[in-house]
Design a protein around this motif. Structure first.
Motif, PDB file in Angstrom:
ATOM      1  N   SER A 240     -11.474  31.605  -9.418  1.00  0.00           N
ATOM      2  CA  SER A 240     -12.406  31.332  -8.325  1.00  0.00           C
ATOM      3  C   SER A 240     -13.590  30.503  -8.801  1.00  0.00           C
ATOM      4  O   SER A 240     -14.048  29.586  -8.104  1.00  0.00           O
ATOM      5  N   SER A 241     -14.080  30.789  -9.992  1.00  0.00           N
ATOM      6  CA  SER A 241     -15.224  30.050 -10.541  1.00  0.00           C
ATOM      7  C   SER A 241     -14.881  28.578 -10.775  1.00  0.00           C
ATOM      8  O   SER A 241     -15.701  27.693 -10.513  1.00  0.00           O
ATOM      9  N   VAL A 242     -13.677  28.327 -11.256  1.00  0.00           N
ATOM     10  CA  VAL A 242     -13.238  26.936 -11.472  1.00  0.00           C
ATOM     11  C   VAL A 242     -13.165  26.199 -10.149  1.00  0.00           C
ATOM     12  O   VAL A 242     -13.718  25.103  -9.995  1.00  0.00           O
ATOM     13  N   THR A 243     -12.480  26.790  -9.190  1.00  0.00           N
ATOM     14  CA  THR A 243     -12.292  26.098  -7.908  1.00  0.00           C
ATOM     15  C   THR A 243     -13.618  25.934  -7.165  1.00  0.00           C
ATOM     16  O   THR A 243     -13.824  24.924  -6.495  1.00  0.00           O
ATOM     17  N   LYS A 244     -14.515  26.896  -7.319  1.00  0.00           N
ATOM     18  CA  LYS A 244     -15.827  26.778  -6.674  1.00  0.00           C
ATOM     19  C   LYS A 244     -16.629  25.632  -7.291  1.00  0.00           C
ATOM     20  O   LYS A 244     -17.234  24.828  -6.571  1.00  0.00           O
ATOM     21  N   ALA A 245     -16.638  25.544  -8.622  1.00  0.00           N
ATOM     22  CA  ALA A 245     -17.368  24.466  -9.300  1.00  0.00           C
ATOM     23  C   ALA A 245     -16.836  23.105  -8.872  1.00  0.00           C
ATOM     24  O   ALA A 245     -17.609  22.176  -8.596  1.00  0.00           O
ATOM     25  N   LEU A 246     -15.529  22.975  -8.792  1.00  0.00           N
ATOM     26  CA  LEU A 246     -14.939  21.703  -8.372  1.00  0.00           C
ATOM     27  C   LEU A 246     -15.231  21.415  -6.902  1.00  0.00           C
ATOM     28  O   LEU A 246     -15.564  20.288  -6.535  1.00  0.00           O
ATOM     29  N   GLY A 247     -15.117  22.432  -6.071  1.00  0.00           N
ATOM     30  CA  GLY A 247     -15.374  22.262  -4.641  1.00  0.00           C
ATOM     31  C   GLY A 247     -16.808  21.850  -4.362  1.00  0.00           C
ATOM     32  O   GLY A 247     -17.053  20.967  -3.533  1.00  0.00           O
ATOM     33  N   GLU A 248     -17.752  22.469  -5.047  1.00  0.00           N
ATOM     34  CA  GLU A 248     -19.158  22.126  -4.861  1.00  0.00           C
ATOM     35  C   GLU A 248     -19.445  20.689  -5.283  1.00  0.00           C
ATOM     36  O   GLU A 248     -20.344  20.044  -4.745  1.00  0.00           O
ATOM     37  N   ALA A 249     -18.657  20.166  -6.226  1.00  0.00           N
ATOM     38  CA  ALA A 249     -18.821  18.789  -6.687  1.00  0.00           C
ATOM     39  C   ALA A 249     -17.967  17.816  -5.867  1.00  0.00           C
ATOM     40  O   ALA A 249     -17.908  16.631  -6.189  1.00  0.00           O
ATOM     41  N   ARG A 250     -17.314  18.315  -4.834  1.00  0.00           N
ATOM     42  CA  ARG A 250     -16.462  17.511  -3.957  1.00  0.00           C
ATOM     43  C   ARG A 250     -15.269  16.902  -4.704  1.00  0.00           C
ATOM     44  O   ARG A 250     -14.823  15.801  -4.404  1.00  0.00           O
TER      45      ARG A 250
ATOM     46  N   LEU B 143      -4.456  21.148 -13.879  1.00  0.00           N
ATOM     47  CA  LEU B 143      -4.923  20.560 -12.629  1.00  0.00           C
ATOM     48  C   LEU B 143      -4.734  19.051 -12.604  1.00  0.00           C
ATOM     49  O   LEU B 143      -5.011  18.369 -13.590  1.00  0.00           O
ATOM     50  N   ILE B 144      -4.311  18.562 -11.456  1.00  0.00           N
ATOM     51  CA  ILE B 144      -4.403  17.145 -11.127  1.00  0.00           C
ATOM     52  C   ILE B 144      -5.477  17.069 -10.054  1.00  0.00           C
ATOM     53  O   ILE B 144      -5.387  17.760  -9.033  1.00  0.00           O
ATOM     54  N   VAL B 145      -6.505  16.277 -10.293  1.00  0.00           N
ATOM     55  CA  VAL B 145      -7.622  16.159  -9.352  1.00  0.00           C
ATOM     56  C   VAL B 145      -7.866  14.683  -9.041  1.00  0.00           C
ATOM     57  O   VAL B 145      -7.390  13.801  -9.758  1.00  0.00           O
ATOM     58  N   ASN B 146      -8.640  14.442  -7.992  1.00  0.00           N
ATOM     59  CA  ASN B 146      -8.884  13.062  -7.572  1.00  0.00           C
ATOM     60  C   ASN B 146      -9.851  12.305  -8.485  1.00  0.00           C
ATOM     61  O   ASN B 146      -9.869  11.074  -8.462  1.00  0.00           O
ATOM     62  N   ASP B 147     -10.628  12.995  -9.293  1.00  0.00           N
ATOM     63  CA  ASP B 147     -11.562  12.346 -10.214  1.00  0.00           C
ATOM     64  C   ASP B 147     -11.594  13.147 -11.521  1.00  0.00           C
ATOM     65  O   ASP B 147     -12.493  13.951 -11.752  1.00  0.00           O
ATOM     66  N   PRO B 148     -10.602  12.922 -12.390  1.00  0.00           N
ATOM     67  CA  PRO B 148     -10.492  13.766 -13.586  1.00  0.00           C
ATOM     68  C   PRO B 148     -11.655  13.625 -14.566  1.00  0.00           C
ATOM     69  O   PRO B 148     -12.033  14.613 -15.191  1.00  0.00           O
ATOM     70  N   ASN B 149     -12.234  12.450 -14.700  1.00  0.00           N
ATOM     71  CA  ASN B 149     -13.342  12.287 -15.645  1.00  0.00           C
ATOM     72  C   ASN B 149     -14.551  13.113 -15.211  1.00  0.00           C
ATOM     73  O   ASN B 149     -15.161  13.812 -16.025  1.00  0.00           O
ATOM     74  N   ARG B 150     -14.885  13.038 -13.948  1.00  0.00           N
ATOM     75  CA  ARG B 150     -16.013  13.801 -13.428  1.00  0.00           C
ATOM     76  C   ARG B 150     -15.721  15.298 -13.458  1.00  0.00           C
ATOM     77  O   ARG B 150     -16.575  16.110 -13.833  1.00  0.00           O
ATOM     78  N   ALA B 151     -14.507  15.678 -13.069  1.00  0.00           N
ATOM     79  CA  ALA B 151     -14.120  17.092 -13.063  1.00  0.00           C
ATOM     80  C   ALA B 151     -14.190  17.673 -14.478  1.00  0.00           C
ATOM     81  O   ALA B 151     -14.659  18.798 -14.670  1.00  0.00           O
TER      82      ALA B 151
END
Length: 142
Positions: A17-27, A46-54
């Motif tokens: 939950s902490s991981v997904t919340k941190a990513l969600g808050e950063a859009r 994870l595959i995310v839309n902005d891996p460097n920022r994530a």
């Protein structure tokens, strides 16, 4: 080649939950994920839309995170679709370390994320065998 983030997580309530919340808050949008676990810890891939920022967001939040190069392959969403690709990979002597899949962008395909020993060799083999793989930005923008 695409970047996958791997996050080391203790098997404690609330860590995912902490991981997904941190990513969600950063859009940051999660495109695909997989969790492999043992009794003491798990590895969230994870595959995310902005891996460097994530990556930086998770590091700053105190998580142990690493980047891994993976390749995303479009597979026909029919019985035997994955088997065909795996057979072609075997013929090309490509060793698969792990994989995970998710639905594609149409009713006719699925997407499979492969971690292989040699990404460059895999890309060459895929081109020769007509296996469609996604470029980095194409995957992130799904």
């Amino acid at each position: 080649m695409s970047k996958q983030l791997s996050v080391f997580l203790e098997n404690k309530a609330g860590r995912l939950s902490s991981v997904t919340k941190a990513l969600g808050e950063a859009r940051i949008n999660i495109r695909a994920l997989s969790i492999a676990d043992t009794s003491d810890f798990g590895i969230l891939r994870l595959i995310v839309n902005d891996p460097n920022r994530a990556y930086q967001i998770l590091k700053d939040a105190g998580f142990t995170v690493s980047e891994t190069e993976v390749i995303a392959v479009r597979v026909q969403d029919t019985p035997g679709g994955l088997a065909t690709v795996l057979e072609q990979m075997s013929d090309a002597n490509l060793n698969i370390e792990y994989l995970y899949a998710f639905l594609g962008t149409s009713e006719d395909d699925a997407l499979v994320i492969f971690k292989v020993e040699d990404i460059k060799k895999a890309r060459i083999a895929f081109k020769e065998k007509g296996i469609q793989f996604l470029e980095e930005q194409e995957l992130y923008q799904l």
